[in-house]
Design a protein around this motif. Structure first.
Motif, PDB file in Angstrom:
ATOM      1  N   GLY A  19       0.825  -1.213   0.000  1.00  0.00           N
ATOM      2  CA  GLY A  19       0.000   0.000   0.000  1.00  0.00           C
ATOM      3  C   GLY A  19       0.858   1.260   0.000  1.00  0.00           C
ATOM      4  O   GLY A  19       1.981   1.270   0.507  1.00  0.00           O
ATOM      5  N   ASN A  20       0.316   2.315  -0.596  1.00  0.00           N
ATOM      6  CA  ASN A  20       0.974   3.633  -0.605  1.00  0.00           C
ATOM      7  C   ASN A  20       2.424   3.579  -1.088  1.00  0.00           C
ATOM      8  O   ASN A  20       3.288   4.257  -0.538  1.00  0.00           O
ATOM      9  CB  ASN A  20       0.965   4.251   0.805  1.00  0.00           C
ATOM     10  CG  ASN A  20      -0.438   4.555   1.287  1.00  0.00           C
ATOM     11  OD1 ASN A  20      -1.389   4.501   0.508  1.00  0.00           O
ATOM     12  ND2 ASN A  20      -0.573   4.871   2.555  1.00  0.00           N
ATOM     13  N   GLY A  60      -2.367  11.439  -2.954  1.00  0.00           N
ATOM     14  CA  GLY A  60      -2.018  12.558  -3.838  1.00  0.00           C
ATOM     15  C   GLY A  60      -1.523  12.132  -5.208  1.00  0.00           C
ATOM     16  O   GLY A  60      -1.319  12.968  -6.087  1.00  0.00           O
ATOM     17  N   ALA A  61      -1.338  10.814  -5.418  1.00  0.00           N
ATOM     18  CA  ALA A  61      -0.800  10.341  -6.704  1.00  0.00           C
ATOM     19  C   ALA A  61      -1.795  10.609  -7.829  1.00  0.00           C
ATOM     20  O   ALA A  61      -3.003  10.496  -7.645  1.00  0.00           O
ATOM     21  CB  ALA A  61      -0.522   8.845  -6.620  1.00  0.00           C
ATOM     22  N   SER A 175      -6.851  11.057  -3.350  1.00  0.00           N
ATOM     23  CA  SER A 175      -6.879  12.225  -2.454  1.00  0.00           C
ATOM     24  C   SER A 175      -5.578  12.344  -1.671  1.00  0.00           C
ATOM     25  O   SER A 175      -4.965  11.330  -1.317  1.00  0.00           O
ATOM     26  CB  SER A 175      -7.991  12.085  -1.417  1.00  0.00           C
ATOM     27  OG  SER A 175      -9.204  11.865  -2.030  1.00  0.00           O
ATOM     28  N   ILE A 176      -5.210  13.579  -1.392  1.00  0.00           N
ATOM     29  CA  ILE A 176      -4.066  13.762  -0.498  1.00  0.00           C
ATOM     30  C   ILE A 176      -4.487  13.327   0.912  1.00  0.00           C
ATOM     31  O   ILE A 176      -5.677  13.199   1.202  1.00  0.00           O
ATOM     32  CB  ILE A 176      -3.539  15.224  -0.509  1.00  0.00           C
ATOM     33  CG1 ILE A 176      -4.636  16.209  -0.097  1.00  0.00           C
ATOM     34  CG2 ILE A 176      -2.982  15.591  -1.856  1.00  0.00           C
ATOM     35  CD1 ILE A 176      -4.115  17.632   0.072  1.00  0.00           C
ATOM     36  N   LYS A 188       5.738  14.699   2.549  1.00  0.00           N
ATOM     37  CA  LYS A 188       5.635  13.363   3.161  1.00  0.00           C
ATOM     38  C   LYS A 188       5.740  12.234   2.126  1.00  0.00           C
ATOM     39  O   LYS A 188       6.412  11.228   2.356  1.00  0.00           O
ATOM     40  CB  LYS A 188       4.308  13.259   3.928  1.00  0.00           C
ATOM     41  CG  LYS A 188       4.158  11.952   4.677  1.00  0.00           C
ATOM     42  CD  LYS A 188       3.058  12.028   5.728  1.00  0.00           C
ATOM     43  CE  LYS A 188       2.916  10.673   6.418  1.00  0.00           C
ATOM     44  NZ  LYS A 188       1.742  10.622   7.277  1.00  0.00           N
ATOM     45  N   TYR A 189       5.063  12.408   0.945  1.00  0.00           N
ATOM     46  CA  TYR A 189       4.967  11.274  -0.012  1.00  0.00           C
ATOM     47  C   TYR A 189       5.615  11.537  -1.375  1.00  0.00           C
ATOM     48  O   TYR A 189       5.703  10.632  -2.194  1.00  0.00           O
ATOM     49  CB  TYR A 189       3.495  10.931  -0.268  1.00  0.00           C
ATOM     50  CG  TYR A 189       2.769  10.404   0.944  1.00  0.00           C
ATOM     51  CD1 TYR A 189       2.969   9.094   1.372  1.00  0.00           C
ATOM     52  CD2 TYR A 189       1.881  11.206   1.655  1.00  0.00           C
ATOM     53  CE1 TYR A 189       2.286   8.606   2.481  1.00  0.00           C
ATOM     54  CE2 TYR A 189       1.206  10.714   2.767  1.00  0.00           C
ATOM     55  CZ  TYR A 189       1.410   9.413   3.166  1.00  0.00           C
ATOM     56  OH  TYR A 189       0.742   8.927   4.263  1.00  0.00           O
ATOM     57  N   SER A 190       5.971  12.756  -1.665  1.00  0.00           N
ATOM     58  CA  SER A 190       6.490  13.191  -2.974  1.00  0.00           C
ATOM     59  C   SER A 190       5.420  13.214  -4.065  1.00  0.00           C
ATOM     60  O   SER A 190       5.745  13.325  -5.253  1.00  0.00           O
ATOM     61  CB  SER A 190       7.692  12.350  -3.428  1.00  0.00           C
ATOM     62  OG  SER A 190       7.269  11.095  -3.931  1.00  0.00           O
TER      63      SER A 190
END
Ligand SMILES: C[S@@+](CC[C@H](N)C(=O)[O-])C[C@H]1O[C@@H](n2cnc3c(N)ncnc32)[C@H](O)[C@@H]1O
Length: 326
Positions: A19-20, A60-61, A175-176, A188-190
């Motif tokens: 995940g993520n 956010g992707a 969604s972010i 946090k995630y790029s």
């Protein structure tokens, strides 16, 4: 150095991926229109693959999903019901679409048992060819008919469809993360923003700058995308610089996408060093674009022969990337 992993198996569940963990999705799934009677195009993918994709993508992707004019509404509902936000729809416009029509007037003659009149011959030409179509299937001559029944004459020239000149590509986003703003999400995630900078459309020849605050790299890319020159004045807004694929002859995939288009799409939703997934790789055009653009790539393909084309295409650039095949 970029890496890739491709799996010769069904993409459902994406169980190899946590995940993520993925930065973007770019994919050209079955359209569900039985294109050229290919069984794998009989149905739209099950909604499950979009739920699986949502799970593996980072908050956010962004993603880009090819679709067909007739069934994009169903695909968009599936994407939205899976939890994606629909951000936009890009139109990839092109010249070589074939109208799926037929001469209804001649069908009426046939139905009434009346013979249509032969009025000449023509050379069958399949699709559009840039430098004149004369040599394309040049030996295939066909008879040209005209209706003879009264009703046939009334419907002469009527048909069943328009020439397709665009394919929709749906822009989606996960969604972010809740309670984060875009900047915090990127830290946090790029992920969380589009790569506008890398996808700008260069100014046209002779054009210096435009607007009150011109950008040295050109205009912001729009949601109409072209890879062919139309020379109608709009090219300067929509034309993606061509980057031609080499050694393509081995690729017989029926729905191969141009790599210059894939470059643009991959750039738009990802940044160098990130990882992009394509659950339906076909002959691997998304993957090739990813590796050349220094993105990592993960992909799935059900059919062994298509998988082999993708593998070969990706191996052709293996000097530039480290690779792992499954
Ligand atoms: C539209 S094509 C992709 C073409 C690709 N964009 C290219 O340029 O070659 C869709 C592909 O998805 C594959 N496919 C269909 N169902 C699949 C599944 N469940 N898992 C993985 N691949 C699948 C088909 O075999 C087909 O090659």
């Amino acid at each position: 150095m970029s890496e890739f992993k491709i799996y010769n198996k069904s993409c459902y569940e994406l169980q190899e991926l946590s995940g993520n963990s993925i930065d973007a999705i770019v994919t050209d799934p079955p359209y569900g229109i039985s294109y050229q009677n290919h069984y794998w195009d009989k149905d739209l993918p099950k909604r499950q693959i979009w739920e699986d994709s949502l799970r593996v993508l980072k908050p956010g992707a962004f993603g880009l999903v090819f679709s067909s004019i007739r069934l994009m509404h169903r695909l968009m509902v599936d994407l939205e019901d899976s939890g994606f936000i629909i951000k936009d729809v890009l139109f990839w416009s092109y010249l070589n679409g074939m109208p799926k029509s037929r001469d209804v007037a001649l069908d009426i003659d046939k139905e009434l048992g009346i013979e249509s009149k032969v009025i000449g011959k023509y050379k069958y030409v399949q699709g559009y060819k840039k430098n004149g179509a004369d040599n394309y299937y040049a030996n295939k001559e066909k008879f040209k008919y005209e209706p003879t029944s009264e009703l046939g004459k009334k419907y002469q020239g009527s048909g069943l469809g328009l020439k397709p000149a665009f394919e929709p590509i749906i822009l989606i986003q996960k969604s972010i993360e809740k309670k984060l703003n875009v900047a915090q999400n990127i830290i946090k995630y790029s992920t969380g923003s589009l790569n506008i900078e890398e996808t700008r459309i260069s100014y046209a020849n002779g054009e210096k700058t435009v607007g009150h605050n011109p950008h040295s790299k050109g205009r912001v890319a729009s949601n109409i995308v072209r890879t062919e020159e139309f020379n109608d004045g709009f090219d300067k807004f929509f034309l993606i610089p061509k980057v031609r694929q080499k050694k393509e002859d081995f690729n017989f995939h029926p729905t191969l996408k141009p790599v210059d288009l894939m470059y643009h799409l991959v750039k738009l939703v990802s940044f160098e060093g990130q990882t992009v997934i394509d659950p339906f790789i076909g002959s691997g055009s998304t993957g090739i674009a990813c590796l050349k653009l220094k993105r990592n790539f993960v992909g799935y393909e059900l059919k062994k022969d298509y998988f082999e084309i993708a593998k070969k295409g990706l191996e052709n650039i293996k000097t530039e990337v480290s690779y792992m095949l499954f």
